[in-house]
Write a protein that holds these residues in place. Structure first.
Motif, PDB file in Angstrom:
ATOM      1  N   SER A  48       0.829  -1.214   0.000  1.00  0.00           N
ATOM      2  CA  SER A  48       0.000   0.000   0.000  1.00  0.00           C
ATOM      3  C   SER A  48       0.856   1.254   0.000  1.00  0.00           C
ATOM      4  CB  SER A  48      -0.930   0.025   1.218  1.00  0.00           C
ATOM      5  OG  SER A  48      -1.919  -0.964   1.114  1.00  0.00           O
ATOM      6  N   MET A  49       1.900   1.257   0.821  1.00  0.00           N
ATOM      7  CA  MET A  49       2.760   2.430   0.898  1.00  0.00           C
ATOM      8  C   MET A  49       3.559   2.615  -0.386  1.00  0.00           C
ATOM      9  SD  MET A  49       5.525   3.509   3.815  1.00  0.00           S
ATOM     10  CE  MET A  49       4.288   3.746   5.072  1.00  0.00           C
ATOM     11  N   LYS A  50       4.081   1.527  -0.956  1.00  0.00           N
ATOM     12  CA  LYS A  50       4.831   1.624  -2.215  1.00  0.00           C
ATOM     13  C   LYS A  50       3.912   2.124  -3.332  1.00  0.00           C
ATOM     14  CE  LYS A  50       8.124   1.049  -5.270  1.00  0.00           C
ATOM     15  NZ  LYS A  50       8.947   2.218  -5.568  1.00  0.00           N
ATOM     16  N   LEU A  51       2.677   1.652  -3.363  1.00  0.00           N
ATOM     17  CA  LEU A  51       1.728   2.127  -4.367  1.00  0.00           C
ATOM     18  C   LEU A  51       1.448   3.613  -4.178  1.00  0.00           C
ATOM     19  CD1 LEU A  51      -0.185   1.758  -6.734  1.00  0.00           C
ATOM     20  CD2 LEU A  51      -1.895   0.872  -5.104  1.00  0.00           C
ATOM     21  N   ALA A  52       1.300   4.059  -2.943  1.00  0.00           N
ATOM     22  CA  ALA A  52       1.074   5.487  -2.677  1.00  0.00           C
ATOM     23  C   ALA A  52       2.238   6.330  -3.193  1.00  0.00           C
ATOM     24  CB  ALA A  52       0.855   5.723  -1.184  1.00  0.00           C
ATOM     25  N   PHE A  53       3.473   5.838  -2.990  1.00  0.00           N
ATOM     26  CA  PHE A  53       4.637   6.558  -3.516  1.00  0.00           C
ATOM     27  C   PHE A  53       4.645   6.539  -5.045  1.00  0.00           C
ATOM     28  CE2 PHE A  53       6.624   6.083   0.750  1.00  0.00           C
ATOM     29  CZ  PHE A  53       6.980   7.414   0.930  1.00  0.00           C
ATOM     30  N   ASN A  54       4.318   5.395  -5.643  1.00  0.00           N
ATOM     31  CA  ASN A  54       4.247   5.315  -7.108  1.00  0.00           C
ATOM     32  C   ASN A  54       3.225   6.304  -7.658  1.00  0.00           C
ATOM     33  OD1 ASN A  54       6.141   3.285  -7.074  1.00  0.00           O
ATOM     34  ND2 ASN A  54       4.745   1.661  -7.713  1.00  0.00           N
ATOM     35  N   LEU A  55       2.072   6.378  -7.010  1.00  0.00           N
ATOM     36  CA  LEU A  55       1.031   7.317  -7.434  1.00  0.00           C
ATOM     37  C   LEU A  55       1.527   8.753  -7.318  1.00  0.00           C
ATOM     38  CD1 LEU A  55      -2.010   5.563  -5.773  1.00  0.00           C
ATOM     39  CD2 LEU A  55      -1.688   5.883  -8.243  1.00  0.00           C
ATOM     40  N   PRO A  79      -8.639   9.506  -8.002  1.00  0.00           N
ATOM     41  CA  PRO A  79      -9.273  10.380  -8.990  1.00  0.00           C
ATOM     42  C   PRO A  79      -8.372  10.653 -10.196  1.00  0.00           C
ATOM     43  CG  PRO A  79      -9.603  11.235  -6.775  1.00  0.00           C
ATOM     44  CD  PRO A  79      -8.622  10.107  -6.666  1.00  0.00           C
ATOM     45  N   GLY A  80      -8.954  10.503 -11.397  1.00  0.00           N
ATOM     46  CA  GLY A  80      -8.263  10.845 -12.637  1.00  0.00           C
ATOM     47  C   GLY A  80      -7.328   9.783 -13.182  1.00  0.00           C
ATOM     48  N   LEU A  81      -7.162   8.664 -12.509  1.00  0.00           N
ATOM     49  CA  LEU A  81      -6.214   7.633 -12.939  1.00  0.00           C
ATOM     50  C   LEU A  81      -6.922   6.599 -13.813  1.00  0.00           C
ATOM     51  CD1 LEU A  81      -3.306   6.499 -12.662  1.00  0.00           C
ATOM     52  CD2 LEU A  81      -4.133   5.211 -10.691  1.00  0.00           C
ATOM     53  N   SER A  82      -6.310   6.257 -14.941  1.00  0.00           N
ATOM     54  CA  SER A  82      -6.895   5.245 -15.829  1.00  0.00           C
ATOM     55  C   SER A  82      -6.653   3.850 -15.249  1.00  0.00           C
ATOM     56  CB  SER A  82      -6.278   5.329 -17.224  1.00  0.00           C
ATOM     57  OG  SER A  82      -4.953   4.829 -17.212  1.00  0.00           O
ATOM     58  N   PRO A  83      -7.537   2.899 -15.555  1.00  0.00           N
ATOM     59  CA  PRO A  83      -7.338   1.526 -15.080  1.00  0.00           C
ATOM     60  C   PRO A  83      -6.018   0.921 -15.555  1.00  0.00           C
ATOM     61  CG  PRO A  83      -9.576   1.808 -15.882  1.00  0.00           C
ATOM     62  CD  PRO A  83      -8.822   3.060 -16.235  1.00  0.00           C
ATOM     63  N   GLU A  84      -5.602   1.227 -16.771  1.00  0.00           N
ATOM     64  CA  GLU A  84      -4.354   0.680 -17.299  1.00  0.00           C
ATOM     65  C   GLU A  84      -3.141   1.205 -16.521  1.00  0.00           C
ATOM     66  OE1 GLU A  84      -7.618   0.646 -20.001  1.00  0.00           O
ATOM     67  OE2 GLU A  84      -6.572   2.434 -19.264  1.00  0.00           O
ATOM     68  N   ARG A  85      -3.117   2.487 -16.264  1.00  0.00           N
ATOM     69  CA  ARG A  85      -2.001   3.075 -15.503  1.00  0.00           C
ATOM     70  C   ARG A  85      -1.998   2.557 -14.069  1.00  0.00           C
ATOM     71  NH1 ARG A  85       2.988   4.178 -15.166  1.00  0.00           N
ATOM     72  NH2 ARG A  85       3.558   6.194 -14.304  1.00  0.00           N
ATOM     73  N   PHE A  86      -3.189   2.398 -13.497  1.00  0.00           N
ATOM     74  CA  PHE A  86      -3.312   1.836 -12.151  1.00  0.00           C
ATOM     75  C   PHE A  86      -2.665   0.450 -12.101  1.00  0.00           C
ATOM     76  CE2 PHE A  86      -5.886  -0.717  -9.093  1.00  0.00           C
ATOM     77  CZ  PHE A  86      -5.454  -0.116  -7.927  1.00  0.00           C
ATOM     78  N   GLN A  87      -2.975  -0.400 -13.070  1.00  0.00           N
ATOM     79  CA  GLN A  87      -2.404  -1.750 -13.088  1.00  0.00           C
ATOM     80  C   GLN A  87      -0.886  -1.708 -13.208  1.00  0.00           C
ATOM     81  OE1 GLN A  87      -3.971  -4.533 -12.315  1.00  0.00           O
ATOM     82  NE2 GLN A  87      -5.908  -3.422 -12.133  1.00  0.00           N
ATOM     83  N   GLU A  88      -0.355  -0.790 -13.987  1.00  0.00           N
ATOM     84  CA  GLU A  88       1.097  -0.646 -14.117  1.00  0.00           C
ATOM     85  C   GLU A  88       1.733  -0.261 -12.787  1.00  0.00           C
ATOM     86  OE1 GLU A  88       1.707   2.353 -17.081  1.00  0.00           O
ATOM     87  OE2 GLU A  88       0.920   1.105 -18.713  1.00  0.00           O
ATOM     88  N   LEU A  89       1.114   0.696 -12.106  1.00  0.00           N
ATOM     89  CA  LEU A  89       1.664   1.172 -10.830  1.00  0.00           C
ATOM     90  C   LEU A  89       1.558   0.101  -9.750  1.00  0.00           C
ATOM     91  CD1 LEU A  89       0.351   4.842 -10.963  1.00  0.00           C
ATOM     92  CD2 LEU A  89       2.695   4.044 -11.375  1.00  0.00           C
ATOM     93  N   VAL A  90       0.466  -0.658  -9.760  1.00  0.00           N
ATOM     94  CA  VAL A  90       0.322  -1.761  -8.799  1.00  0.00           C
ATOM     95  C   VAL A  90       1.360  -2.843  -9.073  1.00  0.00           C
ATOM     96  CG1 VAL A  90      -1.182  -3.657  -8.042  1.00  0.00           C
ATOM     97  CG2 VAL A  90      -2.119  -1.351  -8.286  1.00  0.00           C
ATOM     98  N   ALA A  91       1.558  -3.193 -10.354  1.00  0.00           N
ATOM     99  CA  ALA A  91       2.545  -4.219 -10.698  1.00  0.00           C
ATOM    100  C   ALA A  91       3.941  -3.814 -10.229  1.00  0.00           C
ATOM    101  CB  ALA A  91       2.530  -4.470 -12.206  1.00  0.00           C
ATOM    102  N   ASP A  92       4.288  -2.535 -10.406  1.00  0.00           N
ATOM    103  CA  ASP A  92       5.583  -2.058  -9.926  1.00  0.00           C
ATOM    104  C   ASP A  92       5.657  -2.140  -8.407  1.00  0.00           C
ATOM    105  OD1 ASP A  92       8.197  -0.434 -10.495  1.00  0.00           O
ATOM    106  OD2 ASP A  92       7.183   0.569  -8.817  1.00  0.00           O
TER     107      ASP A  92
END
Length: 143
Positions: free
Chosen positions: A61-68, A103-116
């Motif tokens: 969760s924290m790594k995803l928050a930093f990626n975002l 807010p404003g994030l596409s599903p595709e970009r979300f999946q990329e950031l989660v994978a990272d």
């Protein structure tokens, strides 16, 4: 930057009917019970696998928050559930489920950031890390 964190496990008795306590340097866990029952049945207390699951969910969760943040987004919330599977005395899987409102994030970009985040959070890396262990057998007092 180098950080050190610590926890101590105290165990008393045999594996099947002994009792243990966990303490963390931050004092979040103090004399927290764990035992055979809390690990392999439904007892009151925690167990190593539950703590690994909590650590993995929190780290992702924290790594995803930093990626975002780096990508220019801020999550309204991120909820991560982790289930750690144990078979034949070994942790065999850590399954993460992430739900986020961004807010404003596409599903595709979300999946990329989660994978990272999944690949690069510290606990994901730890689960594939080399492990060091030093052990000292204390002398027993002979009566």
């Amino acid at each position: 930057m180098s950080l050190l964190r610590n926890a101590t496990a105290h165990w008393y008795g045999r594996g099947s009917d002994g009792l243990g306590q966990l303490d963390t340097g931050s004092a979040v866990l103090q004399h927290t019970p764990y035992s055979y029952t809390t690990r392999f049945a439904e007892g009151v207390g925690t167990n190593p696998e539950e703590l690994i699951a909590a650590a993995h969910a929190g780290c992702l969760s924290m790594k995803l928050a930093f990626n975002l943040q780096v990508a220019g987004y801020t999550a309204t919330h991120i909820n991560t559930r982790c289930e750690v599977a144990m078979r034949e005395g070994m942790v065999t899987e850590s399954a993460l489920t992430v739900e986020a409102l961004v807010p404003g994030l596409s599903p595709e970009r979300f999946q990329e950031l989660v994978a990272d985040a999944q690949q690069n959070c510290a606990v994901s890396k730890l689960l594939n890390a080399a492990i060091r262990c030093e052990a000292t057998l204390l002398p027993s007092v002979v009566a």
